[in-house]
Design a protein around this motif. Structure first.
Motif, PDB file in Angstrom:
ATOM      1  N   ARG A  97      -5.047  -6.398  -5.310  1.00  0.00           N
ATOM      2  CA  ARG A  97      -3.715  -6.925  -5.594  1.00  0.00           C
ATOM      3  C   ARG A  97      -2.848  -7.007  -4.343  1.00  0.00           C
ATOM      4  O   ARG A  97      -2.133  -7.993  -4.137  1.00  0.00           O
ATOM      5  N   VAL A  98      -2.911  -6.005  -3.482  1.00  0.00           N
ATOM      6  CA  VAL A  98      -2.045  -5.954  -2.299  1.00  0.00           C
ATOM      7  C   VAL A  98      -2.305  -7.116  -1.337  1.00  0.00           C
ATOM      8  O   VAL A  98      -1.378  -7.853  -0.986  1.00  0.00           O
ATOM      9  N   PRO A  99      -3.543  -7.337  -0.866  1.00  0.00           N
ATOM     10  CA  PRO A  99      -3.743  -8.478   0.051  1.00  0.00           C
ATOM     11  C   PRO A  99      -3.511  -9.824  -0.625  1.00  0.00           C
ATOM     12  O   PRO A  99      -3.077 -10.781   0.033  1.00  0.00           O
ATOM     13  N   ALA A 100      -3.780  -9.920  -1.939  1.00  0.00           N
ATOM     14  CA  ALA A 100      -3.560 -11.191  -2.630  1.00  0.00           C
ATOM     15  C   ALA A 100      -2.068 -11.528  -2.685  1.00  0.00           C
ATOM     16  O   ALA A 100      -1.669 -12.677  -2.444  1.00  0.00           O
ATOM     17  N   LEU A 101      -1.233 -10.539  -2.981  1.00  0.00           N
ATOM     18  CA  LEU A 101       0.208 -10.781  -3.017  1.00  0.00           C
ATOM     19  C   LEU A 101       0.757 -11.045  -1.620  1.00  0.00           C
ATOM     20  O   LEU A 101       1.650 -11.885  -1.447  1.00  0.00           O
ATOM     21  N   ALA A 102       0.238 -10.339  -0.621  1.00  0.00           N
ATOM     22  CA  ALA A 102       0.679 -10.586   0.756  1.00  0.00           C
ATOM     23  C   ALA A 102       0.321 -11.994   1.197  1.00  0.00           C
ATOM     24  O   ALA A 102       1.128 -12.681   1.835  1.00  0.00           O
ATOM     25  N   ALA A 103      -0.875 -12.451   0.847  1.00  0.00           N
ATOM     26  CA  ALA A 103      -1.281 -13.820   1.189  1.00  0.00           C
ATOM     27  C   ALA A 103      -0.429 -14.840   0.435  1.00  0.00           C
ATOM     28  O   ALA A 103      -0.072 -15.896   0.981  1.00  0.00           O
ATOM     29  N   THR A 104      -0.058 -14.531  -0.812  1.00  0.00           N
ATOM     30  CA  THR A 104       0.783 -15.437  -1.591  1.00  0.00           C
ATOM     31  C   THR A 104       2.167 -15.578  -0.968  1.00  0.00           C
ATOM     32  O   THR A 104       2.693 -16.693  -0.841  1.00  0.00           O
ATOM     33  N   PHE A 146       5.318 -17.101  -7.220  1.00  0.00           N
ATOM     34  CA  PHE A 146       5.094 -15.697  -6.870  1.00  0.00           C
ATOM     35  C   PHE A 146       4.968 -14.846  -8.129  1.00  0.00           C
ATOM     36  O   PHE A 146       4.054 -14.023  -8.260  1.00  0.00           O
ATOM     37  N   HIS A 147       5.888 -15.020  -9.082  1.00  0.00           N
ATOM     38  CA  HIS A 147       5.836 -14.219 -10.302  1.00  0.00           C
ATOM     39  C   HIS A 147       4.640 -14.596 -11.170  1.00  0.00           C
ATOM     40  O   HIS A 147       4.105 -13.746 -11.895  1.00  0.00           O
ATOM     41  N   LEU A 148       4.203 -15.844 -11.081  1.00  0.00           N
ATOM     42  CA  LEU A 148       3.003 -16.238 -11.813  1.00  0.00           C
ATOM     43  C   LEU A 148       1.778 -15.503 -11.280  1.00  0.00           C
ATOM     44  O   LEU A 148       0.961 -14.984 -12.057  1.00  0.00           O
ATOM     45  N   VAL A 149       1.667 -15.435  -9.961  1.00  0.00           N
ATOM     46  CA  VAL A 149       0.550 -14.694  -9.349  1.00  0.00           C
ATOM     47  C   VAL A 149       0.679 -13.204  -9.638  1.00  0.00           C
ATOM     48  O   VAL A 149      -0.315 -12.514  -9.913  1.00  0.00           O
ATOM     49  N   LEU A 150       1.917 -12.694  -9.600  1.00  0.00           N
ATOM     50  CA  LEU A 150       2.140 -11.272  -9.874  1.00  0.00           C
ATOM     51  C   LEU A 150       1.711 -10.908 -11.295  1.00  0.00           C
ATOM     52  O   LEU A 150       1.083  -9.858 -11.514  1.00  0.00           O
ATOM     53  N   LEU A 151       2.046 -11.742 -12.267  1.00  0.00           N
ATOM     54  CA  LEU A 151       1.633 -11.484 -13.647  1.00  0.00           C
ATOM     55  C   LEU A 151       0.112 -11.531 -13.792  1.00  0.00           C
ATOM     56  O   LEU A 151      -0.476 -10.756 -14.559  1.00  0.00           O
ATOM     57  N   LYS A 152      -0.506 -12.444 -13.046  1.00  0.00           N
ATOM     58  CA  LYS A 152      -1.957 -12.569 -13.121  1.00  0.00           C
ATOM     59  C   LYS A 152      -2.661 -11.355 -12.531  1.00  0.00           C
ATOM     60  O   LYS A 152      -3.724 -10.932 -13.023  1.00  0.00           O
ATOM     61  N   LEU A 153      -2.064 -10.759 -11.491  1.00  0.00           N
ATOM     62  CA  LEU A 153      -2.732  -9.682 -10.759  1.00  0.00           C
ATOM     63  C   LEU A 153      -2.230  -8.287 -11.114  1.00  0.00           C
ATOM     64  O   LEU A 153      -2.720  -7.311 -10.532  1.00  0.00           O
ATOM     65  N   ARG A 154      -1.282  -8.161 -12.031  1.00  0.00           N
ATOM     66  CA  ARG A 154      -0.666  -6.847 -12.242  1.00  0.00           C
ATOM     67  C   ARG A 154      -1.622  -5.820 -12.834  1.00  0.00           C
ATOM     68  O   ARG A 154      -1.397  -4.617 -12.707  1.00  0.00           O
ATOM     69  N   ALA A 163       0.812  -1.221   0.000  1.00  0.00           N
ATOM     70  CA  ALA A 163       0.000   0.000   0.000  1.00  0.00           C
ATOM     71  C   ALA A 163       0.840   1.264   0.000  1.00  0.00           C
ATOM     72  O   ALA A 163       0.386   2.315  -0.469  1.00  0.00           O
ATOM     73  N   SER A 164       2.070   1.203   0.511  1.00  0.00           N
ATOM     74  CA  SER A 164       2.881   2.405   0.666  1.00  0.00           C
ATOM     75  C   SER A 164       4.005   2.537  -0.355  1.00  0.00           C
ATOM     76  O   SER A 164       4.633   3.597  -0.436  1.00  0.00           O
ATOM     77  N   PHE A 165       4.277   1.516  -1.157  1.00  0.00           N
ATOM     78  CA  PHE A 165       5.402   1.564  -2.088  1.00  0.00           C
ATOM     79  C   PHE A 165       5.187   2.542  -3.233  1.00  0.00           C
ATOM     80  O   PHE A 165       6.135   2.900  -3.928  1.00  0.00           O
ATOM     81  N   ASP A 166       3.962   2.941  -3.481  1.00  0.00           N
ATOM     82  CA  ASP A 166       3.649   3.909  -4.539  1.00  0.00           C
ATOM     83  C   ASP A 166       4.117   3.417  -5.915  1.00  0.00           C
ATOM     84  O   ASP A 166       4.605   4.189  -6.742  1.00  0.00           O
ATOM     85  N   GLY A 167       3.969   2.115  -6.157  1.00  0.00           N
ATOM     86  CA  GLY A 167       4.325   1.577  -7.467  1.00  0.00           C
ATOM     87  C   GLY A 167       5.750   1.092  -7.605  1.00  0.00           C
ATOM     88  O   GLY A 167       6.134   0.602  -8.672  1.00  0.00           O
ATOM     89  N   ALA A 168       6.552   1.207  -6.562  1.00  0.00           N
ATOM     90  CA  ALA A 168       7.943   0.749  -6.642  1.00  0.00           C
ATOM     91  C   ALA A 168       7.993  -0.769  -6.657  1.00  0.00           C
ATOM     92  O   ALA A 168       7.197  -1.439  -6.002  1.00  0.00           O
ATOM     93  N   ALA A 169       8.968  -1.306  -7.390  1.00  0.00           N
ATOM     94  CA  ALA A 169       9.153  -2.752  -7.421  1.00  0.00           C
ATOM     95  C   ALA A 169       9.908  -3.222  -6.188  1.00  0.00           C
ATOM     96  O   ALA A 169       9.534  -4.216  -5.556  1.00  0.00           O
TER      97      ALA A 169
END
Length: 262
Positions: A188-195, A173-181, A85-91
């Motif tokens: 996206r945030v809670p889904a990636l945190a849960a992953t 992780f990257h598979l989920v990231l590509l799916k949710l980007r 939530a706080s990264f403001d789009g940073a990788a």
């Protein structure tokens, strides 16, 4: 629980300082410089310090603090929600920046600048965390400083097992990231945190299973390795004394030839 409260306060302080750094940088720098440098540096600094402190709690808190892995996994989930939530789009992750480059979402110069900022941010995070540990505000940090001099590896299994587990978790992780980007931030945030939390837990179980062959708390049967003894018992030898001759050794089972000679 006093040591855990100090760690939680440290997490809040790091997030607050990095958020202030992002706000100041956004006002003072151009959008390009902010997006490639300041935003990635602040995100990497925030992520590195949090992960180092969380790893310390995972390794020491389980036996030095009396709380179980559920506490650490809950903190991991909450921290990644806050980070997302706080990264403001940073990788804040070199592999994600390279993934964006391969997807033509970032050019070579911007990717190189992001990677440089991430390295600097991680170096700053390591230095800040080491300084924070040196103050020894809790007994966790005292123990951490004592065992840090041994420079022991954080990999508790063989190298090829660790590489397999790390590669598998990174793949999912990257598979989920590509799916949710393309999804909305609130999903996206809670889904990636849960992953990340799920992969951390399952990765630990997989590493334990590969190293031990079983999980003693769940089942005792070894599914991967045989239970043969590591030590071989030598065959017994019998010493036969013959009158007028030197003693000689005889293998077990060999017939005795002790008839008197003429």
């Amino acid at each position: 629980m006093a040591g855990l409260n100090v760690s939680i306060a440290f997490f809040f302080l790091v997030v607050g300082v990095c958020q202030l750094l992002r706000q100041l940088s956004k006002r003072l720098l151009s959008p390009g410089a902010y997006g490639c440098l300041a935003r990635e540096l602040a995100g990497s600094l925030q992520l590195c310090t949090s992960c180092l402190e969380l790893r310390m709690l995972l390794e020491i808190g389980l036996w030095g603090g009396g709380f179980g892995p559920d506490v650490v996994l809950t903190l991991l989930f909450l921290l990644f929600v806050v980070h997302g939530a706080s990264f403001d789009g940073a990788a804040a992750n070199p592999t994600i920046s390279l993934q964006e480059f391969l997807l033509l979402e970032s050019n070579l110069a911007a990717t190189a600048a992001k990677l440089l900022a991430q390295v600097v941010g991680m170096g700053m995070g390591w230095a800040v965390t080491k300084l924070y540990w040196s103050w020894e505000l809790t007994h966790f940090h005292l123990i951490q400083n004592l065992i840090a001099s041994e420079c022991s590896s954080s990999i508790h299994t063989s190298l090829h097992h660790a590489a397999f587990v790390e590669g598998t978790c990174s793949f999912f992780f990257h598979l989920v990231l590509l799916k949710l980007r393309q999804s909305r931030l609130m999903y996206r945030v809670p889904a990636l945190a849960a992953t990340v939390t799920f992969l951390t837990y399952t990765g630990m179980l997989t590493a334990l299973l590969l190293y031990q062959g079983n999980i003693p708390r769940l089942f005792q049967k070894n599914l991967l390795y045989s239970q043969k003894s590591k030590y071989k018992i030598p065959k017994a030898r019998i010493v036969v004394h013959v009158e007028g001759d030197e003693p000689r050794q005889k293998r077990k089972g060999e017939k005795s030839n002790s008839e008197p000679r003429a």
